[in-house]
Structures are given as C-alpha cells and as structure tokens.
Design a protein around this motif. Structure first.
Motif, PDB file in Angstrom:
ATOM      1  N   LEU A 258    -111.899  41.399  19.315  1.00 23.59           N
ATOM      2  CA  LEU A 258    -112.759  40.242  19.089  1.00 23.59           C
ATOM      3  C   LEU A 258    -114.205  40.598  19.373  1.00 23.59           C
ATOM      4  O   LEU A 258    -114.507  41.588  20.042  1.00 23.59           O
ATOM      5  CB  LEU A 258    -112.327  39.073  19.983  1.00 23.59           C
ATOM      6  CG  LEU A 258    -112.466  39.254  21.511  1.00 23.59           C
ATOM      7  CD1 LEU A 258    -113.840  38.827  22.028  1.00 23.59           C
ATOM      8  CD2 LEU A 258    -111.375  38.484  22.240  1.00 23.59           C
ATOM      9  N   LEU A 259    -115.083  39.779  18.831  1.00 24.67           N
ATOM     10  CA  LEU A 259    -116.480  39.797  19.257  1.00 24.67           C
ATOM     11  C   LEU A 259    -116.994  38.370  19.207  1.00 24.67           C
ATOM     12  O   LEU A 259    -116.529  37.555  18.401  1.00 24.67           O
ATOM     13  CB  LEU A 259    -117.324  40.755  18.420  1.00 24.67           C
ATOM     14  CG  LEU A 259    -117.489  40.549  16.915  1.00 24.67           C
ATOM     15  CD1 LEU A 259    -118.554  39.515  16.600  1.00 24.67           C
ATOM     16  CD2 LEU A 259    -117.866  41.869  16.257  1.00 24.67           C
ATOM     17  N   ARG A 260    -117.941  38.064  20.087  1.00 25.77           N
ATOM     18  CA  ARG A 260    -118.508  36.715  20.164  1.00 25.77           C
ATOM     19  C   ARG A 260    -119.899  36.695  19.561  1.00 25.77           C
ATOM     20  O   ARG A 260    -120.685  37.622  19.755  1.00 25.77           O
ATOM     21  CB  ARG A 260    -118.590  36.248  21.620  1.00 25.77           C
ATOM     22  CG  ARG A 260    -117.273  35.805  22.209  1.00 25.77           C
ATOM     23  CD  ARG A 260    -117.470  34.966  23.470  1.00 25.77           C
ATOM     24  NE  ARG A 260    -118.477  35.513  24.358  1.00 25.77           N
ATOM     25  CZ  ARG A 260    -119.613  34.894  24.690  1.00 25.77           C
ATOM     26  NH1 ARG A 260    -119.892  33.697  24.200  1.00 25.77           N
ATOM     27  NH2 ARG A 260    -120.472  35.467  25.523  1.00 25.77           N
ATOM     28  N   LEU A 261    -120.176  35.632  18.829  1.00 27.94           N
ATOM     29  CA  LEU A 261    -121.496  35.418  18.257  1.00 27.94           C
ATOM     30  C   LEU A 261    -122.045  34.085  18.735  1.00 27.94           C
ATOM     31  O   LEU A 261    -121.281  33.133  18.947  1.00 27.94           O
ATOM     32  CB  LEU A 261    -121.441  35.412  16.727  1.00 27.94           C
ATOM     33  CG  LEU A 261    -121.177  36.719  15.994  1.00 27.94           C
ATOM     34  CD1 LEU A 261    -121.164  36.468  14.489  1.00 27.94           C
ATOM     35  CD2 LEU A 261    -122.205  37.773  16.349  1.00 27.94           C
ATOM     36  N   SER A 262    -123.341  34.009  18.886  1.00 30.20           N
ATOM     37  CA  SER A 262    -123.965  32.729  19.212  1.00 30.20           C
ATOM     38  C   SER A 262    -123.969  31.837  17.969  1.00 30.20           C
ATOM     39  O   SER A 262    -123.640  32.279  16.858  1.00 30.20           O
ATOM     40  CB  SER A 262    -125.396  32.942  19.718  1.00 30.20           C
ATOM     41  OG  SER A 262    -126.169  33.612  18.737  1.00 30.20           O
ATOM     42  N   ALA A 263    -124.355  30.583  18.148  1.00 29.88           N
ATOM     43  CA  ALA A 263    -124.204  29.581  17.097  1.00 29.88           C
ATOM     44  C   ALA A 263    -124.989  29.918  15.827  1.00 29.88           C
ATOM     45  O   ALA A 263    -124.480  29.743  14.716  1.00 29.88           O
ATOM     46  CB  ALA A 263    -124.644  28.219  17.636  1.00 29.88           C
ATOM     47  N   ASP A 264    -126.209  30.425  15.968  1.00 33.49           N
ATOM     48  CA  ASP A 264    -127.064  30.627  14.791  1.00 33.49           C
ATOM     49  C   ASP A 264    -126.512  31.683  13.832  1.00 33.49           C
ATOM     50  O   ASP A 264    -126.288  31.387  12.649  1.00 33.49           O
ATOM     51  CB  ASP A 264    -128.492  30.987  15.219  1.00 33.49           C
ATOM     52  CG  ASP A 264    -129.431  31.075  14.028  1.00 33.49           C
ATOM     53  OD1 ASP A 264    -129.506  30.095  13.266  1.00 33.49           O
ATOM     54  OD2 ASP A 264    -130.072  32.126  13.857  1.00 33.49           O
ATOM     55  N   PRO A 265    -126.259  32.928  14.274  1.00 30.31           N
ATOM     56  CA  PRO A 265    -125.691  33.907  13.338  1.00 30.31           C
ATOM     57  C   PRO A 265    -124.290  33.522  12.862  1.00 30.31           C
ATOM     58  O   PRO A 265    -123.918  33.790  11.717  1.00 30.31           O
ATOM     59  CB  PRO A 265    -125.670  35.205  14.140  1.00 30.31           C
ATOM     60  CG  PRO A 265    -125.733  34.811  15.562  1.00 30.31           C
ATOM     61  CD  PRO A 265    -126.526  33.548  15.590  1.00 30.31           C
ATOM     62  N   PHE A 266    -123.514  32.868  13.727  1.00 30.56           N
ATOM     63  CA  PHE A 266    -122.166  32.433  13.341  1.00 30.56           C
ATOM     64  C   PHE A 266    -122.255  31.432  12.191  1.00 30.56           C
ATOM     65  O   PHE A 266    -121.494  31.521  11.217  1.00 30.56           O
ATOM     66  CB  PHE A 266    -121.455  31.819  14.546  1.00 30.56           C
ATOM     67  CG  PHE A 266    -120.003  31.500  14.312  1.00 30.56           C
ATOM     68  CD1 PHE A 266    -119.029  32.472  14.508  1.00 30.56           C
ATOM     69  CD2 PHE A 266    -119.602  30.231  13.907  1.00 30.56           C
ATOM     70  CE1 PHE A 266    -117.678  32.184  14.295  1.00 30.56           C
ATOM     71  CE2 PHE A 266    -118.265  29.934  13.697  1.00 30.56           C
ATOM     72  CZ  PHE A 266    -117.311  30.916  13.891  1.00 30.56           C
ATOM     73  N   SER A 267    -123.200  30.475  12.280  1.00 27.51           N
ATOM     74  CA  SER A 267    -123.358  29.467  11.231  1.00 27.51           C
ATOM     75  C   SER A 267    -123.841  30.087   9.929  1.00 27.51           C
ATOM     76  O   SER A 267    -123.424  29.675   8.839  1.00 27.51           O
ATOM     77  CB  SER A 267    -124.338  28.387  11.685  1.00 27.51           C
ATOM     78  OG  SER A 267    -123.838  27.694  12.802  1.00 27.51           O
ATOM     79  N   LYS A 268    -124.735  31.094  10.025  1.00 27.22           N
ATOM     80  CA  LYS A 268    -125.223  31.762   8.821  1.00 27.22           C
ATOM     81  C   LYS A 268    -124.093  32.465   8.084  1.00 27.22           C
ATOM     82  O   LYS A 268    -124.057  32.500   6.851  1.00 27.22           O
ATOM     83  CB  LYS A 268    -126.303  32.772   9.191  1.00 27.22           C
ATOM     84  CG  LYS A 268    -127.633  32.138   9.609  1.00 27.22           C
ATOM     85  CD  LYS A 268    -128.657  33.205   9.976  1.00 27.22           C
ATOM     86  CE  LYS A 268    -129.976  32.563  10.385  1.00 27.22           C
ATOM     87  NZ  LYS A 268    -130.985  33.580  10.811  1.00 27.22           N
ATOM     88  N   LEU A 269    -123.151  33.029   8.838  1.00 25.25           N
ATOM     89  CA  LEU A 269    -122.051  33.773   8.230  1.00 25.25           C
ATOM     90  C   LEU A 269    -120.968  32.847   7.666  1.00 25.25           C
ATOM     91  O   LEU A 269    -120.321  33.182   6.667  1.00 25.25           O
ATOM     92  CB  LEU A 269    -121.421  34.710   9.270  1.00 25.25           C
ATOM     93  CG  LEU A 269    -122.271  35.913   9.671  1.00 25.25           C
ATOM     94  CD1 LEU A 269    -121.803  36.500  10.991  1.00 25.25           C
ATOM     95  CD2 LEU A 269    -122.222  36.982   8.580  1.00 25.25           C
ATOM     96  N   THR A 270    -120.764  31.692   8.302  1.00 33.37           N
ATOM     97  CA  THR A 270    -119.660  30.812   7.903  1.00 33.37           C
ATOM     98  C   THR A 270    -120.103  29.595   7.110  1.00 33.37           C
ATOM     99  O   THR A 270    -119.259  28.957   6.454  1.00 33.37           O
ATOM    100  CB  THR A 270    -118.908  30.311   9.147  1.00 33.37           C
ATOM    101  OG1 THR A 270    -119.808  29.507   9.951  1.00 33.37           O
ATOM    102  CG2 THR A 270    -118.393  31.476   9.976  1.00 33.37           C
TER     103      THR A 270
END
Length: 304
Positions: A258-270
């Motif tokens: 696993l790896l964790r992402l903060s909200a901003d890059p996570f939202s850009k990817l999804t």
C-alpha cells in the motif's frame, strides 16, 4: 411477571436474529468473502452459503417473534446457531481479536470478543425461554410456519440477488491513458510498495479508508492475493494515519502492498470516485474494473 419476562427475552433474541440477518445483506460481499478466506467455500458457492445462513437467521427471528411453530425446536436451532458462530469467534480470538466480526454487516462494528459476549448473552436468554411451560397455539400455525421458512430463505435472494452474469459479459469500461506515476511517487506519505507502476502489469485500487465499499474491495483483494501470491496488487489509500491499523485489521489486507496519498493528489487521480480499480500495463491504464471483475479467472487473463 415471569411469563412477561420470558416473552420479552424471546422477542429480544428474535429481533437480534432478524436485524442481524437483514443488515448482512447490504453489502453481503464481506460476509461471502469470510467463507472464501476461511476455505469453507469457493467463489461460486460462497454467495449461496452466505444467503443460506442469512435466510436461517431471518427465519429464526420471525419464528421467535411470531411464536409460530414448535418453539422448543426453534429455540434449540437458535442455540445451535449461536454455539456454531461462537466456536468460529473463539478461533478468531485465538488468532487475533481485531477487526469486525461482520455480525451486523457494516452497520455496527464489533470485535470477535464483543460478539462472543453478545452470543453468550443470547444463549442464556434462549435457555431461559426454554423453561417457559406455556404452550402457544395459533390458528393455521403449521401453514404460517412453512410460510415463514420459505420467506426467510427466499428474502435474501430477492433483496440482494446473486449476480450470475460472468465478468466478461459485463459492460466493461475499456480505456487507455497514462497513469500519473510521478504524482503518486512524489506524494506518497507512507508506502510498503516496492514495485514500479511504469513497468509490468498491476491492479491498483484507489480506496478511502472510511468507505464501506472500499473495505469490501480491500478484503476481496486480500482473498485473491492469498490464493494467487503472484498477482501484483497495490492499494492507494486516502485517510488519516490513525485509521490505517483499523482499516488493515478490518479488511485483513496486511498481505497487500500500500501507499497513502493526501486528499489533493488522491482526488486528482480518482476524480472523487472510490473505490476506483484500474488495470495498469507499463504505466498505461487499460481497464477500469468493476468489483465483480476481481476474480481469479479475469485477473489471471489480465496479469499473466
């Protein structure tokens, strides 16, 4: 007063069984996956086994509440079911008393130890009800009992029918666009991933640690990885670090990188869509997968 107390006990046990059965249906996938993970069912039989057990819970709950049928026999079945589940919970406690037992679906989280205590209380209440010497006779009792039995075992298939359509017949969303690997690598806050998304074939699941469907996805990936150690899986998680241990325990997904992402890059990817499951080949997203497509046959054809 004694009669009133015993009727109250009967209603409490019946309501717990009825509510427990109904709550397991939405979603029912985590309950199904437990049987696959334990090795007592396969991917084809687990949906039927899970709905069968839910049907038994619903029938016993309705029979106790309505006081229909042979109540001594119903109570013996009730105690038997509780003892069976308690034995399973003891095994879980000996292994690791963490995670959710799934007794009330995803709506009420209970550890195996908490659920075992609940079962012991219900067993004592059921045994107390067995001391009731009164016999309750209702008109058409036999016909009503048979109707409740049919209703109990039919309801899970009506409320949450088994999807018998194979994954290859689903409306598959085929895509082809580059995965922003640099955005993932540069913003990873914590990671156990040692692979390279720009090379090779991988299934990547973007999951929120507070999302019930995301937890179902992680649990399913855990079972698949356990059966197929060569499958290349990666969970990209969003959520606070203090949620991580609970997420891993609940989904048993400690065997997945696993790896964790903060909200901003996570939202850009999804784009805010979770769970998002993608098949990546040499850094290109070539398929967006639906949850039913996470199965041995489909993933073997993709990853091998």
């Amino acid at each position: 007063m004694k009669t009133f107390t015993l009727i109250t006990f009967r209603l409490v046990v019946g309501l717990v069984f009825l509510i427990s059965g109904l709550l397991k249906l939405y979603p029912i996938e985590p309950f199904e996956l437990n049987f696959i993970d334990l090795g007592v069912a396969n991917w084809q039989s687990a949906p039927f086994l899970a709905r069968g057990i839910v049907g038994l819970e619903i029938f016993l709950g309705l029979a106790l509440i309505s006081m229909q049928g042979n109540q001594k026999r119903v109570l013996k079945w009730t105690v038997g079911v509780l003892v069976f589940f308690s034995m399973y919970l003891v095994i879980q406690i000996l292994k690791d008393d963490h995670g959710d037992c799934g007794c009330f679906g995803t709506y009420l989280s209970m550890t195996p130890k908490e659920s075992l205590i609940k079962n012991l209380v219900l067993i004592m209440l059921s045994i107390a009800v067995m001391t009731d010497k009164r016999e309750y006779h209702w008109r058409f009792s036999r016909a009503i009992s048979i109707s409740l039995l049919i209703l109990g075992f039919t309801l899970p298939h009506v409320l949450n029918p088994i999807d018998l359509i194979s994954a290859r017949n689903l409306n598959v969303e085929t895509t082809s666009f580059p995965l922003d690997v640099d955005l993932i690598n540069e913003n990873a806050m914590s990671s156990t991933w040692e692979g390279d998304l720009s090379q090779g074939k991988h299934v990547v699941a973007f999951l929120s640690m507070t999302c019930a469907h995301c937890r179902t996805t992680a649990l399913k990936m855990h079972v698949l990885k356990k059966e197929n150690p060569t499958f290349s899986f990666l969970m990209v998680l969003n959520g606070k670090i203090d949620k991580l241990s609970d997420f891993l325990a609940d989904t048993r997904s400690e065997n997945l990188p696993l790896l964790r992402l903060s909200a901003d890059p996570f939202s850009k990817l999804t784009g805010g869509r979770v769970p998002l499951i993608v098949f990546v080949n040499d850094g290109e997203v070539q398929r967006i997968l639906k949850l039913p497509e996470l199965n041995n046959k489909e993933l073997t054809s993709l990853l091998n």
